[in-house]
Structure formats: structure tokens, C-alpha cells
Enzyme design. Structure first.
Site, PDB file in Angstrom:
ATOM      1  N   THR A  32       0.858  -1.189   0.000  1.00  0.00           N
ATOM      2  CA  THR A  32       0.000   0.000   0.000  1.00  0.00           C
ATOM      3  C   THR A  32       0.895   1.240   0.000  1.00  0.00           C
ATOM      4  O   THR A  32       1.570   1.526   0.997  1.00  0.00           O
ATOM      5  CB  THR A  32      -0.910   0.034   1.239  1.00  0.00           C
ATOM      6  OG1 THR A  32      -1.664  -1.179   1.295  1.00  0.00           O
ATOM      7  CG2 THR A  32      -1.855   1.230   1.175  1.00  0.00           C
TER       8      THR A  32
ATOM      9  N   LYS B 156      -6.982   2.046  -3.029  1.00  0.00           N
ATOM     10  CA  LYS B 156      -6.623   1.415  -1.753  1.00  0.00           C
ATOM     11  C   LYS B 156      -6.562   2.463  -0.637  1.00  0.00           C
ATOM     12  O   LYS B 156      -6.987   2.212   0.500  1.00  0.00           O
ATOM     13  CB  LYS B 156      -5.275   0.694  -1.908  1.00  0.00           C
ATOM     14  CG  LYS B 156      -4.702   0.141  -0.618  1.00  0.00           C
ATOM     15  CD  LYS B 156      -5.582  -0.919   0.048  1.00  0.00           C
ATOM     16  CE  LYS B 156      -4.999  -1.363   1.378  1.00  0.00           C
ATOM     17  NZ  LYS B 156      -5.945  -2.131   2.180  1.00  0.00           N
TER      18      LYS B 156
ATOM     19  N   LYS C 273      -0.024   5.237   8.379  1.00  0.00           N
ATOM     20  CA  LYS C 273       0.605   5.583   7.090  1.00  0.00           C
ATOM     21  C   LYS C 273      -0.455   5.764   6.006  1.00  0.00           C
ATOM     22  O   LYS C 273      -0.423   6.696   5.212  1.00  0.00           O
ATOM     23  CB  LYS C 273       1.615   4.475   6.741  1.00  0.00           C
ATOM     24  CG  LYS C 273       2.221   4.496   5.349  1.00  0.00           C
ATOM     25  CD  LYS C 273       1.638   3.453   4.391  1.00  0.00           C
ATOM     26  CE  LYS C 273       1.682   2.022   4.853  1.00  0.00           C
ATOM     27  NZ  LYS C 273       1.075   1.064   3.933  1.00  0.00           N
TER      28      LYS C 273
HETATM   29  N1  LIG Z   1      -1.336  -6.530   7.595  1.00  0.00           N
HETATM   30  C1  LIG Z   1      -2.443  -6.240   6.931  1.00  0.00           C
HETATM   31  O1  LIG Z   1      -3.569  -6.533   7.401  1.00  0.00           O
HETATM   32  C2  LIG Z   1      -2.410  -5.572   5.599  1.00  0.00           C
HETATM   33  C3  LIG Z   1      -1.313  -4.876   5.150  1.00  0.00           C
HETATM   34  N2  LIG Z   1      -1.355  -4.256   3.923  1.00  0.00           N
HETATM   35  C4  LIG Z   1      -0.192  -3.530   3.427  1.00  0.00           C
HETATM   36  O2  LIG Z   1       0.745  -4.514   3.019  1.00  0.00           O
HETATM   37  C5  LIG Z   1       2.076  -4.058   3.235  1.00  0.00           C
HETATM   38  C6  LIG Z   1       2.804  -5.054   4.139  1.00  0.00           C
HETATM   39  O3  LIG Z   1       2.077  -5.153   5.344  1.00  0.00           O
HETATM   40  P1  LIG Z   1       2.455  -6.211   6.483  1.00  0.00           P
HETATM   41  O4  LIG Z   1       2.868  -7.482   5.885  1.00  0.00           O
HETATM   42  O5  LIG Z   1       1.333  -6.174   7.448  1.00  0.00           O
HETATM   43  O6  LIG Z   1       3.698  -5.466   7.126  1.00  0.00           O
HETATM   44  P2  LIG Z   1       4.891  -6.007   8.028  1.00  0.00           P
HETATM   45  O7  LIG Z   1       5.296  -4.840   8.831  1.00  0.00           O
HETATM   46  O8  LIG Z   1       4.524  -7.283   8.689  1.00  0.00           O
HETATM   47  O9  LIG Z   1       6.028  -6.343   6.945  1.00  0.00           O
HETATM   48  C7  LIG Z   1       6.690  -5.316   6.271  1.00  0.00           C
HETATM   49  C8  LIG Z   1       7.666  -5.884   5.269  1.00  0.00           C
HETATM   50  O10 LIG Z   1       8.369  -4.778   4.651  1.00  0.00           O
HETATM   51  C9  LIG Z   1       9.767  -4.988   4.830  1.00  0.00           C
HETATM   52  N3  LIG Z   1      10.470  -3.702   4.921  1.00  0.00           N
HETATM   53  C10 LIG Z   1      10.239  -2.699   5.801  1.00  0.00           C
HETATM   54  N4  LIG Z   1      11.069  -1.664   5.547  1.00  0.00           N
HETATM   55  C11 LIG Z   1      11.842  -2.038   4.497  1.00  0.00           C
HETATM   56  C12 LIG Z   1      12.873  -1.407   3.764  1.00  0.00           C
HETATM   57  N5  LIG Z   1      13.287  -0.162   4.043  1.00  0.00           N
HETATM   58  N6  LIG Z   1      13.443  -2.079   2.737  1.00  0.00           N
HETATM   59  C13 LIG Z   1      13.020  -3.326   2.419  1.00  0.00           C
HETATM   60  N7  LIG Z   1      12.050  -3.991   3.073  1.00  0.00           N
HETATM   61  C14 LIG Z   1      11.458  -3.343   4.095  1.00  0.00           C
HETATM   62  C15 LIG Z   1       9.900  -5.811   6.092  1.00  0.00           C
HETATM   63  O11 LIG Z   1      11.168  -6.424   6.144  1.00  0.00           O
HETATM   64  P3  LIG Z   1      11.837  -6.833   7.559  1.00  0.00           P
HETATM   65  O12 LIG Z   1      11.266  -8.176   7.895  1.00  0.00           O
HETATM   66  O13 LIG Z   1      13.286  -6.857   7.278  1.00  0.00           O
HETATM   67  O14 LIG Z   1      11.444  -5.774   8.556  1.00  0.00           O
HETATM   68  C16 LIG Z   1       8.745  -6.786   5.887  1.00  0.00           C
HETATM   69  O15 LIG Z   1       9.081  -7.774   4.962  1.00  0.00           O
HETATM   70  C17 LIG Z   1       1.934  -2.655   3.832  1.00  0.00           C
HETATM   71  O16 LIG Z   1       2.031  -1.717   2.790  1.00  0.00           O
HETATM   72  C18 LIG Z   1       0.536  -2.662   4.437  1.00  0.00           C
HETATM   73  O17 LIG Z   1      -0.007  -1.374   4.520  1.00  0.00           O
HETATM   74  C19 LIG Z   1      -2.440  -4.342   3.102  1.00  0.00           C
HETATM   75  C20 LIG Z   1      -3.535  -5.043   3.486  1.00  0.00           C
HETATM   76  C21 LIG Z   1      -3.624  -5.686   4.762  1.00  0.00           C
HETATM   77  O1  LIG Z   2      -4.915  -2.624   4.675  1.00  0.00           O
HETATM   78  C1  LIG Z   2      -5.438  -3.293   5.538  1.00  0.00           C
HETATM   79  C2  LIG Z   2      -6.579  -4.130   5.319  1.00  0.00           C
HETATM   80  O2  LIG Z   2      -7.067  -4.770   6.284  1.00  0.00           O
HETATM   81  O3  LIG Z   2      -7.044  -4.181   4.178  1.00  0.00           O
END
Ligand SMILES: NC(=O)C1=CN([C@@H]2O[C@H](COP(=O)(O)OP(=O)(O)OC[C@H]3O[C@@H](n4cnc5c(N)ncnc54)[C@H](OP(=O)(O)O)[C@@H]3O)[C@@H](O)[C@H]2O)C=CC1
Ligand SMILES: O=CC(=O)O
Length: 293
Positions: free
Chosen positions: A102, A177, A245
Site C-alpha cells: 500500500t 486502496k 501511514k
Molecule cells: N497486515 C495487513 O492486514 C495488511 C497490510 N497491507 C499492506 O501490506 C504491506 C505489508 O504489510 P504487512 O505485511 O502487514 O507489514 P509487516 O510490517 O509485517 O512487513 C513489512 C515488510 O516490509 C519490509 N520492509 C520494511 N522496511 C523495508 C525497507 N526499508 N526495505 C526493504 N524492506 C522493508 C519488512 O522487512 P523486515 O522483515 O526486514 O522488517 C517486511 O518484509 C503494507 O504496505 C501494508 O499497509 C495491506 C492489506 C492488509
Molecule cells: O490494509 C489493511 C486491510 O485490512 O485491508
């Protein structure tokens, strides 16, 4: 993607990415699934289940036909593409890059233009649905960008999600989104204020939940998050820092278009407060704590 078994890659194995990559693996539709995560140790679980691992995004992209990414935020999405050994170093003619993180339109456009300039194809594919829908392959996928690549991704989208939408040129899915999550953040903020007011005025929160659940405001989010709020324990499905965010990015979109968004702006303040209270890594229902200061 259905007839030829392609090699696919996955960047970012957080809460969402690990589950999504696992579903690609379990589907049997792909010749291989190669994963990368900034903290490489987090690849081990999927490697033990049969994934290949690469040490850089460039190595994933150069060994795969299509690479998916699910990264935290715009900084993460940009770093994965533009850093040394990033996606751009591995992309070449015909390869697909599908960023499902996102992010805002500017980030997505910058990535799409760079991938395309290097001969690759780009789709943005943010998703709605949290940890459980990701595990269950029940996400809602919003797609935009290269239509042919979007169509080629249908089998992959079919195992990660329950429905996908093609919304147009790059940027449309990013905007959609953000609108969806702006509504969600505002709803969660209002819900938590209701729960707090119920409690303070001597009402049972469980009764409020039941009454809301029987009327026109019934929704799965209140039903799911209500018990967490009552127990004041918030194991992360959707981390609060990501919801904040999304509100921040939606408000920036509103600013750019001169669209008043007072309700979302107020919700954003509650999420900022909860983040300042140290709740950023907890589930976004922890915005309830902002009502308890
Ligand atoms: N969780 C949810 O319910 C939902 C989330 N989303 C979106 O999906 C995306 C991922 O969410 P989610 O899985 O929950 O997040 P997490 O915080 O669990 O995971 C984040 C991921 O991004 C990586 N990351 C963070 N910073 C960096 C960087 N500077 N360079 C490279 N990799 C990086 C992390 O790596 P590392 O392990 O090394 O920290 C990890 O793999 C987000 O954009 C979120 O808004 C969308 C729908 C639902
Ligand atoms: O981005 C978060 C979700 O639940 O969708």
C-alpha cells in the site's frame, strides 16, 4: 501464467507477504517461488517449505518471470527497487514486477516508470483484507497498470485473493486502496470512541457490540476487533503504524486535490496518538488506547 509454469518471485515476507508467498507455493501453479526479505533470516520458514531464496531483490527478479512485492510503505517499496542490487538491477525485457504494497500514487508511478524504462512490465496490486484473508487466499486485489501483465497474473491473484479488479492506468489502484483504508481508519476511530464512551458511561461494551451487530452498522471489523478492544490486547494482524501511514497518504491525496477530509484528519490524530504511545506494532484496534489517555 496458467499454461506455462513460470518462475515467480516474492519480495517482503512480513505478516502479509509470507502468507501470500506460501499460497503461491502451495498452488503448484509455478515452477518455482523465489523469496527475499530485508531481514534474510525470515526467509527460512518458506525455504523449509520448498521456496528458493535469493540474497537481493535483483537476484530474485533476474531469476523469475514475474516478481511480486509486499513491503511496508513507500520508503520500503522504493528501496527494494532503486537500491544497489534492487529490482532495477535484475529487470530486463518482458519481466513483470507487481507491487502489492500500500503506497501512494507518486511512489507507484516512479517505480512503474523505472521498471518500464528498463524494458519490464509493471502492475500495482494493493490488497484489502488482513492476515487471515491473506492466509486463506481471500484478499481483494486492486490492480492497475500493464493490462496484459494484470491478465497474466490472474492465476496468481486467484490463489492469493477472492476477487481482483482492474482499475486503469498506474495510480488508480494506489488511490483506490488509500480511499478504502481511509474509510476503514475513520470507522475504527469512531468505533473505539463509541466503545470508550459506552464504558465510561456505565454501559457494557459487549452489549454495544451486540446492538451494533444486529443493525445497519453490522460489519465483520467491529465483530472481530471488539473482543480485542474489550481485552485491551492487540496481537497484530494489520499493524497500527501501517493504518496511520495509509491515513497520512490519503490525507496527502486529499490535500493535492483540495478535497476536505475532516473526519479522516481527526482519525489520523488518534492513530498518531496511539503510535506515540508505543502502539505502532500492535494491531490497529490499539487506537482504542488513544481514547484512554
Ligand atoms: N497486515 C495487513 O492486514 C495488511 C497490510 N497491507 C499492506 O501490506 C504491506 C505489508 O504489510 P504487512 O505485511 O502487514 O507489514 P509487516 O510490517 O509485517 O512487513 C513489512 C515488510 O516490509 C519490509 N520492509 C520494511 N522496511 C523495508 C525497507 N526499508 N526495505 C526493504 N524492506 C522493508 C519488512 O522487512 P523486515 O522483515 O526486514 O522488517 C517486511 O518484509 C503494507 O504496505 C501494508 O499497509 C495491506 C492489506 C492488509
Ligand atoms: O490494509 C489493511 C486491510 O485490512 O485491508
Amino acid at each position: 501464467m496458467a499454461d506455462a509454469k513460470l518462475n515467480v518471485g516474492f519480495l517482503g515476507l512480513g505478516i502479509m507477504g509470507e502468507a501470500m508467498a506460501r499460497n503461491l507455493m502451495k498452488s503448484g501453479l509455478f515452477a518455482s517461488v523465489t523469496v527475499w526479505n530485508r531481514t534474510l533470516a525470515k526467509c527460512q520458514t518458506l525455504v523449509s517449505e520448498g521456496a528458493k531464496m535469493a540474497e537481493t531483490p535483483a537476484a530474485v527478479v533476474s531469476s523469475c518471470d514475474i516478481t511480486f512485492a509486499m513491503l511496508a510503505d513507500p520508503d520500503a517499496a522504493l528501496a527494494a527497487v532503486f537500491s544497489d542490487n534492487g529490482v532495477l538491477k535484475g529487470i530486463s525485457a518482458g519481466k513483470g514486477y507487481v507491487d502489492m504494497s500500500t503506497v501512494d500514487e507518486a511512489t507507484s508511478t516512479k517505480i512503474g516508470e523505472a521498471v518500464t524504462a528498463a524494458g519490464g512490465r509493471f502492475v500495482e496490486g494493493p490488497v484489502s483484507g488482513s492476515k487471515k484473508p491473506a492466509i486463506d487466499g481471500q484478499l481483494i486485489i486492486m490492480g492497475a497498470g500493464d493490462k496484459e501483465l494484470y491478465e497474466q497474473c490472474q492465476p496468481a491473484f486467484g490463489v492469493m485473493g477472492k476477487k481482483s479488479f482492474y482499475l486503469g492506468a498506474t495510480g488508480a489502484a494506489a488511490r483506490m486502496k488509500l480511499v478504502v483504508n481511509m474509510v476503514m481508519g475513520a470507522m475504527m476511530g469512531a468505533f473505539c470512541e463509541g466503545m470508550a464512551l459506552a464504558d465510561k458511561s456505565g454501559l457494557e461494551q459487549s452489549a454495544l457490540l451486540e446492538i451494533l451487530g444486529l443493525g445497519a452498522m453490522a460489519n465483520p471489523m467491529f465483530a472481530m476487533k471488539g473482543p480485542a478492544i474489550m481485552g485491551r490486547a492487540y496481537p497484530p494482524a494489520f499493524p497500527l503504524k501501517h493504518q496511520q501511514k495509509d491515513l497520512r497518504l490519503a490525507l496527502a491525496l486529499g490535500d493535492a486535490l483540495n478535497q476536505p477530509l475532516p473526519v479522516a484528519a481527526a482519525a489520523n490524530e488518534s492513530f498518531k496518538t496511539a503510535k506515540a504511545l508505543g502502539r505502532g506494532d500492535e494491531d490497529f484496534a490499539a487506537v482504542y488506547e488513544a481514547t484512554q489517555k
